[in-house]
Motif scaffolding. Structure first.
Motif, PDB file in Angstrom:
ATOM      1  N   ASP A 107       0.688  -1.284   0.070  1.00 34.41           N
ATOM      2  CA  ASP A 107      -0.161  -0.007  -0.148  1.00 34.41           C
ATOM      3  C   ASP A 107       0.919   1.319   0.036  1.00 34.41           C
ATOM      4  O   ASP A 107       0.486   2.279  -0.954  1.00 34.41           O
ATOM      5  N   ILE A 108       1.725   1.427   1.034  1.00 35.82           N
ATOM      6  CA  ILE A 108       2.632   2.576   0.897  1.00 35.82           C
ATOM      7  C   ILE A 108       3.666   2.585  -0.131  1.00 35.82           C
ATOM      8  O   ILE A 108       3.673   3.852  -0.958  1.00 35.82           O
ATOM      9  N   ALA A 109       3.993   1.556  -0.876  1.00 32.84           N
ATOM     10  CA  ALA A 109       4.730   1.682  -2.136  1.00 32.84           C
ATOM     11  C   ALA A 109       3.933   2.274  -3.244  1.00 32.84           C
ATOM     12  O   ALA A 109       4.351   3.329  -3.935  1.00 32.84           O
ATOM     13  N   ALA A 110       2.949   1.650  -3.344  1.00 33.69           N
ATOM     14  CA  ALA A 110       1.962   2.503  -4.291  1.00 33.69           C
ATOM     15  C   ALA A 110       1.520   3.786  -4.072  1.00 33.69           C
ATOM     16  O   ALA A 110       1.460   4.554  -5.102  1.00 33.69           O
ATOM     17  N   LEU A 111       1.466   4.180  -2.915  1.00 39.90           N
ATOM     18  CA  LEU A 111       1.246   5.737  -2.436  1.00 39.90           C
ATOM     19  C   LEU A 111       2.266   6.424  -2.680  1.00 39.90           C
ATOM     20  O   LEU A 111       2.260   7.552  -3.126  1.00 39.90           O
ATOM     21  N   HIS A 112       3.395   6.065  -2.788  1.00 36.61           N
ATOM     22  CA  HIS A 112       4.880   6.796  -3.230  1.00 36.61           C
ATOM     23  C   HIS A 112       4.535   6.862  -4.521  1.00 36.61           C
ATOM     24  O   HIS A 112       4.964   7.918  -5.018  1.00 36.61           O
ATOM     25  N   ASP A 113       4.372   5.914  -5.357  1.00 32.45           N
ATOM     26  CA  ASP A 113       4.260   5.974  -6.809  1.00 32.45           C
ATOM     27  C   ASP A 113       3.246   6.999  -7.185  1.00 32.45           C
ATOM     28  O   ASP A 113       3.277   7.698  -8.049  1.00 32.45           O
ATOM     29  N   TYR A 114       2.142   6.965  -6.356  1.00 31.38           N
ATOM     30  CA  TYR A 114       0.938   7.891  -6.979  1.00 31.38           C
ATOM     31  C   TYR A 114       1.495   9.120  -6.597  1.00 31.38           C
ATOM     32  O   TYR A 114       1.064  10.190  -7.423  1.00 31.38           O
ATOM     33  N   TYR A 115       2.276   9.630  -5.672  1.00 32.08           N
ATOM     34  CA  TYR A 115       2.548  11.003  -5.139  1.00 32.08           C
ATOM     35  C   TYR A 115       3.658  11.537  -6.395  1.00 32.08           C
ATOM     36  O   TYR A 115       3.418  12.730  -6.880  1.00 32.08           O
ATOM     37  N   ARG A 116       4.387  10.474  -6.802  1.00 37.27           N
ATOM     38  CA  ARG A 116       5.174  11.104  -7.722  1.00 37.27           C
ATOM     39  C   ARG A 116       4.581  11.026  -9.445  1.00 37.27           C
ATOM     40  O   ARG A 116       4.687  11.917 -10.098  1.00 37.27           O
ATOM     41  N   ALA A 117       3.287  10.321  -9.460  1.00 34.44           N
ATOM     42  CA  ALA A 117       2.874  10.413 -10.803  1.00 34.44           C
ATOM     43  C   ALA A 117       1.820  11.682 -10.647  1.00 34.44           C
ATOM     44  O   ALA A 117       1.617  12.240 -11.831  1.00 34.44           O
ATOM     45  N   LEU A 118       1.372  12.048  -9.431  1.00 33.85           N
ATOM     46  CA  LEU A 118       0.799  13.400  -9.411  1.00 33.85           C
ATOM     47  C   LEU A 118       1.742  14.571  -9.856  1.00 33.85           C
ATOM     48  O   LEU A 118       1.409  15.535 -10.466  1.00 33.85           O
ATOM     49  N   LEU A 119       3.081  14.457  -9.328  1.00 36.67           N
ATOM     50  CA  LEU A 119       4.142  15.445  -9.521  1.00 36.67           C
ATOM     51  C   LEU A 119       4.425  15.507 -11.177  1.00 36.67           C
ATOM     52  O   LEU A 119       4.254  16.549 -11.839  1.00 36.67           O
ATOM     53  N   GLN A 120       4.372  14.263 -11.811  1.00 34.67           N
ATOM     54  CA  GLN A 120       4.502  14.256 -13.276  1.00 34.67           C
ATOM     55  C   GLN A 120       3.491  14.679 -13.974  1.00 34.67           C
ATOM     56  O   GLN A 120       3.714  15.399 -14.964  1.00 34.67           O
ATOM     57  N   THR A 121       2.311  14.331 -13.448  1.00 30.90           N
ATOM     58  CA  THR A 121       0.971  15.217 -14.148  1.00 30.90           C
ATOM     59  C   THR A 121       1.057  16.493 -14.045  1.00 30.90           C
ATOM     60  O   THR A 121       1.006  17.170 -15.115  1.00 30.90           O
ATOM     61  N   LYS A 122       1.451  17.134 -13.030  1.00 30.36           N
ATOM     62  CA  LYS A 122       1.622  18.583 -12.695  1.00 30.36           C
ATOM     63  C   LYS A 122       2.525  19.169 -13.624  1.00 30.36           C
ATOM     64  O   LYS A 122       2.119  20.044 -14.529  1.00 30.36           O
ATOM     65  N   GLY A 123       3.642  18.433 -13.960  1.00 27.12           N
ATOM     66  CA  GLY A 123       4.739  18.912 -14.868  1.00 27.12           C
ATOM     67  C   GLY A 123       4.299  18.840 -16.225  1.00 27.12           C
ATOM     68  O   GLY A 123       4.778  19.687 -17.108  1.00 27.12           O
ATOM     69  N   ASP A 124       3.575  17.850 -16.523  1.00 24.28           N
ATOM     70  CA  ASP A 124       2.774  17.840 -18.271  1.00 24.28           C
ATOM     71  C   ASP A 124       1.843  18.395 -18.239  1.00 24.28           C
ATOM     72  O   ASP A 124       0.884  18.291 -19.410  1.00 24.28           O
ATOM     73  N   LEU A 125       1.227  19.374 -17.380  1.00 25.60           N
ATOM     74  CA  LEU A 125       0.048  20.098 -17.543  1.00 25.60           C
ATOM     75  C   LEU A 125      -0.041  20.996 -18.803  1.00 25.60           C
ATOM     76  O   LEU A 125      -1.117  20.922 -19.297  1.00 25.60           O
ATOM     77  N   LYS A 126       1.301  21.401 -19.170  1.00 23.37           N
ATOM     78  CA  LYS A 126       1.028  22.287 -20.453  1.00 23.37           C
ATOM     79  C   LYS A 126       0.751  21.448 -21.789  1.00 23.37           C
ATOM     80  O   LYS A 126       0.028  21.761 -22.758  1.00 23.37           O
ATOM     81  N   GLN A 127       1.339  20.336 -21.567  1.00 22.90           N
ATOM     82  CA  GLN A 127       1.185  19.297 -22.989  1.00 22.90           C
ATOM     83  C   GLN A 127      -0.317  18.700 -22.935  1.00 22.90           C
ATOM     84  O   GLN A 127      -0.826  18.294 -23.921  1.00 22.90           O
ATOM     85  N   LEU A 128      -1.013  18.531 -21.594  1.00 19.05           N
ATOM     86  CA  LEU A 128      -1.974  18.175 -21.468  1.00 19.05           C
ATOM     87  C   LEU A 128      -3.404  18.689 -22.051  1.00 19.05           C
ATOM     88  O   LEU A 128      -4.323  18.406 -22.440  1.00 19.05           O
ATOM     89  N   LYS A 129      -3.137  20.125 -21.558  1.00 17.93           N
ATOM     90  CA  LYS A 129      -3.897  21.188 -22.244  1.00 17.93           C
ATOM     91  C   LYS A 129      -5.341  21.536 -21.560  1.00 17.93           C
ATOM     92  O   LYS A 129      -5.733  22.653 -21.692  1.00 17.93           O
ATOM     93  N   THR A 130      -6.018  20.221 -21.200  1.00 14.23           N
ATOM     94  CA  THR A 130      -7.193  20.278 -20.588  1.00 14.23           C
ATOM     95  C   THR A 130      -7.555  19.637 -19.561  1.00 14.23           C
ATOM     96  O   THR A 130      -6.721  18.368 -19.329  1.00 14.23           O
ATOM     97  N   GLY A 131      -8.577  19.825 -18.680  1.00 13.45           N
ATOM     98  CA  GLY A 131      -8.894  19.035 -17.549  1.00 13.45           C
ATOM     99  C   GLY A 131      -9.331  17.740 -17.753  1.00 13.45           C
ATOM    100  O   GLY A 131      -8.984  16.698 -16.911  1.00 13.45           O
ATOM    101  N   GLN A 132     -10.146  17.559 -18.738  1.00 13.95           N
ATOM    102  CA  GLN A 132     -10.519  15.968 -19.238  1.00 13.95           C
ATOM    103  C   GLN A 132      -9.248  15.255 -19.651  1.00 13.95           C
ATOM    104  O   GLN A 132      -9.292  14.327 -19.034  1.00 13.95           O
ATOM    105  N   ALA A 133      -8.062  15.750 -20.229  1.00 13.77           N
ATOM    106  CA  ALA A 133      -7.156  15.053 -20.550  1.00 13.77           C
ATOM    107  C   ALA A 133      -6.163  14.535 -19.332  1.00 13.77           C
ATOM    108  O   ALA A 133      -5.605  13.757 -19.002  1.00 13.77           O
ATOM    109  N   VAL A 134      -6.126  15.742 -18.284  1.00 11.45           N
ATOM    110  CA  VAL A 134      -5.673  15.275 -17.058  1.00 11.45           C
ATOM    111  C   VAL A 134      -6.275  14.329 -16.160  1.00 11.45           C
ATOM    112  O   VAL A 134      -5.742  13.282 -15.781  1.00 11.45           O
ATOM    113  N   GLN A 135      -7.715  14.357 -16.239  1.00  5.71           N
ATOM    114  CA  GLN A 135      -8.477  13.222 -15.456  1.00  5.71           C
ATOM    115  C   GLN A 135      -8.292  11.888 -16.192  1.00  5.71           C
ATOM    116  O   GLN A 135      -8.067  10.971 -15.515  1.00  5.71           O
ATOM    117  N   GLN A 136      -8.007  11.713 -17.694  1.00  4.91           N
ATOM    118  CA  GLN A 136      -7.876  10.649 -18.293  1.00  4.91           C
ATOM    119  C   GLN A 136      -6.539  10.035 -17.798  1.00  4.91           C
ATOM    120  O   GLN A 136      -6.412   8.776 -17.632  1.00  4.91           O
TER     121      GLN A 136
END
Length: 717
Positions: free
Chosen positions: A292-321
């Protein structure tokens, strides 16, 4: 005590759940490099989850990501604060000096789904009760025979929520219909299933013969059983489940478990005899697994990565997907086990801890092809007109045979016989209260015309249609032959008793008035003893009758023949093979007789003789007492101030000059125990249930209680 999957804090949107336990004293996980505080301020956050992020504008999407990052980071930092200690069993040996009677709870012995299915398949005799109305009927199931099975199919704190669905309805007139066709519309919207406590309504008022029934229920397909004690405090199973007893003593226990996430566990504390101690309460703490904790760490890093990719994703729908794809992949990392630690408090310190781990429940059904009506098939059935609030009788097709006219109709103990209640005219019509009068009546064979009965109550239904009946409350009794509808004994007796083939009663018109004398009759009306006795008792095939002046007692056989001699007074009763004590009313001499009335060759040169008790009879002369055996031999010499009736083995006695000092003596005069100064005693004849209350030599305000064999059974004030 049972626990289902704990309700824990949902961390962001990942399917990982955990409860952060502040200031815990044990190490859970070692993950170096927990994230530093993100440093967001309120204006940079948009509280919420992932489910609606696709509807947000990009500035708000970034704020939502900030919130998810901060929420997950706070959880990881909290976990990093937990300290590392080694778990070991601690035992507390102190116990309360004030011992109280312990309470216990039922020992949990669960059924698996397969066991429950087999037990349900063997169930027979399910029944229901039906109330009939002018415009329909009401059915209530009797499922009490299933209750013990449901109890073992559930945990102690969570009963099975079984549901019942009637199927084919079969009526007394031979017709059949489905429940769906005849189900009355419910007052509130619901499905067709009902609980065992509920009644269901039908639009048909015909009497049912039987119905088919489908029962839906939930059960556990399997379970694991684990026992922990101070010598075996830890168990690990092949599938990774682990169980550890971490504390035991001071009427409590602590257990740490790692069990499947969707499972349920039940914990009980057992005493030396294997009985489950009553639990005074518990508290639990749940915590995540390594996965559980390992997945939580990976999830934290995935959130940071998504925020870094925000300009490329362009829309809220793309972020959610993107987040949905990431969380679905990370969910596979979550461990299959849940970790829980629970503290339990019991009535006393248990000797061992019993744990049942139950697999997730599954849905099942069972079919009962024939559930019968408790009401047997009849010529006519009681029915209520709810509009008129009156009762009448209908036939098997639901048609009125006798239209409603009674306030109430009750079945009696006799077929085709009923008690009818109807209003009685009130002397004060303005009082608002109306008395009811009752009348017993019956339907003659082949007729729907009621015939009133000449009595008000059926006190007891005897064999072969014979009834013990009473005219009115506190009124006289008689014997009535319901088959021929005639009296066997007229209604002129009160205080009757009926045993075997005997009717014993006294003449009189009122039970609350002392009048008349007792007589005895057979149940076909033959007189055995005329009404000339103050009392008659039936015992072991003989009648003991007291004279009208209560000065003498005689014994008779069941044909009314006196067994003792004229002028002898009977003392006591025949018990087993022991003779009966009699005393000549004039000479005052004692003798023993057998059941034929013959005097036995037992010499009794005593001025006091007691009946035999357990093969010994107490005798006395000049204030000194001893005891004889069945042959008349003086086995206990006349050297006691008092001897009580012998119990199976011993008698309580007071030796000459012994004051109130009580001793137990055997049938050959051996003193087996000195009890002490007695205060009172309860001593039955021909039994072994005596109780002797003796002063406590260490405390004059208390007494000790001994049984017939001299065993101390309790100590009271």
């Amino acid at each position: 005590m049972n626990f289902t999957q704990p309700r824990l804090r949902l961390l962001s949107i990942l399917s990982v759940t955990l409860l952060v336990v502040g200031c815990a004293s044990y190490y859970l996980f070692r993950h170096s490099g927990a994230p530093a505080d993100e440093g967001f301020v309120a204006e940079q956050l948009n509280e919420g989850g992932m489910e609606d992020i696709g509807t947000l504008a990009l500035p708000e999407v970034e704020k939502r990501l900030n919130y998810l990052i901060q929420d997950t980071g706070e959880t990881l930092r909290s976990l990093e604060l937990l300290n590392d200690v080694q778990l070991s069993l601690s035992i507390e040996t102190s116990e309360s000096a004030d011992e109280q009677p312990l309470q216990y709870e039922p020992l949990f012995v669960p059924f698996t789904s397969a066991q429950l299915k087999a037990e349900l398949a063997s169930v027979q005799g399910l029944r229901f009760a039906q109330r009939l109305f002018a415009d329909g009927s009401e059915v209530r199931l009797d499922t009490s025979s299933l209750d013990p099975l449901w109890k073992r199919a559930a945990t102690p704190d969570e009963p099975v929520a079984e549901q019942y669905l009637p199927q084919r309805l079969r009526f007394r007139d031979g017709s059949e219909q489905t429940f769906a066709e005849l189900k009355a519309p419910p007052k509130v919207e619901s499905d067709d299933t009902i609980s065992s406590q509920d009644a269901f309504a039908l639009t048909a008022n015909k009497p049912l013969a039987s119905l088919g029934l489908t029962v839906s229920y939930r059960s556990y397909p399997a379970f694991r059983k684990v026992v922990l004690d101070k010598d075996h405090p830890q168990v690990t199973l092949d599938d990774g489940q682990s169980f550890q007893l971490t504390a035991l003593g001071d009427a409590s226990a602590s257990v740490r478990l790692s069990t499947p996430k969707m499972s349920t566990f039940v914990v009980q504390g057992l005493d030396d005899a294997g009985k489950a101690l009553y639990s005074n309460g518990n508290n639990s703490r749940a915590f995540p697994s390594e996965g559980d904790i390992a997945a939580l760490h990976d999830y934290y890093r995935a959130l940071l990565q998504t925020k870094g990719d925000l300009k490329q994703l362009k829309t809220g729908q793309a972020v959610q997907q993107q987040l949905e794809r990431l969380t679905q992949a990370l969910a596979a990392q979550v461990g299959p086990l849940k970790n829980t630690e629970v503290d339990y408090h019991f009535e006393a310190t248990p000797q061992r801890i019993l744990i049942h781990v139950l697999d997730p429940m599954e849905d099942s059904t069972v079919e009962f092809a024939q559930v019968d009506n408790v009401l047997a098939e009849q010529t006519r059935y009681i029915a209520l007109d709810r509009n008129a609030e009156r009762y009448g009788f209908i036939d098997q097709a639901g048609q009125w045979l006798i239209k409603p006219r009674w306030v109430q109709v009750q079945d009696s103990q006799l077929a085709d016989t009923y008690t009818f209640f109807f209003p009685e005219k009130s002397s004060d019509p303005d009082s608002g209260w109306q008395a009811l009068r009752s009348q017993l009546a019956y339907f003659p064979a082949g007729s729907h015309q009621l015939v009133d009965l000449p009595f008000e109550h059926i006190a007891e239904a005897l064999s072969n249609g014979l009834l013990l009946v009473e005219r009115e409350t506190n009124g006289p009794y008689g014997l009535y032959d319901a088959k021929r509808h005639r009296f066997v004994l007229p209604m002129k007796f009160v205080n009757p008793t009926v045993t075997d083939n005997l009717f014993i009663a006294r003449l009189g018109k009122r039970t609350d008035v002392t009048e008349g004398l007792y007589g005895a009759y057979t149940l076909d009306g033959k007189e055995i003893l005329s009404t000339q006795f103050s009392g008659i008792e039936h015992s072991e095939g003989l009648l003991y009758a007291s004279s009208a002046d209560r000065r003498r007692q005689d014994v008779f056989d069941l044909q009314g023949k006196r067994i003792n001699r004229q002028g002898d007074n009977v003392i006591g009763r025949f018990v087993g093979r022991q003779p009966l004590l009699v005393q000549d009313a004039k000479s005052r001499k004692f003798a023993f007789i057998n059941r034929q009335g013959t005097r036995l060759p037992i010499t009794l040169p005593y001025d006091e003789v007691q009946p035999f008790s357990n093969g010994m009879a107490v005798v006395g002369r000049d204030g000194n007492y001893g005891a004889i055996d069945l042959a008349g031999r003086l086995q206990v010499p006349l050297e006691y101030n008092q001897i009580n009736a012998f119990q199976t083995r011993y008698a309580a006695a007071i030796r000459a000059g012994g004051g109130s000092g009580l001793v137990l003596i055997s049938q050959n005069n051996k003193v087996t125990k000195e009890l002490g100064a007695y205060t009172s005693m309860k001593v039955p004849d021909n039994g072994n249930e005596a109780r002797y209350y003796v002063r406590d030599p260490n405390n004059d305000d208390e007494y000790l209680v001994y049984d017939a064999d001299g065993n101390l059974v309790q100590q009271d004030e």
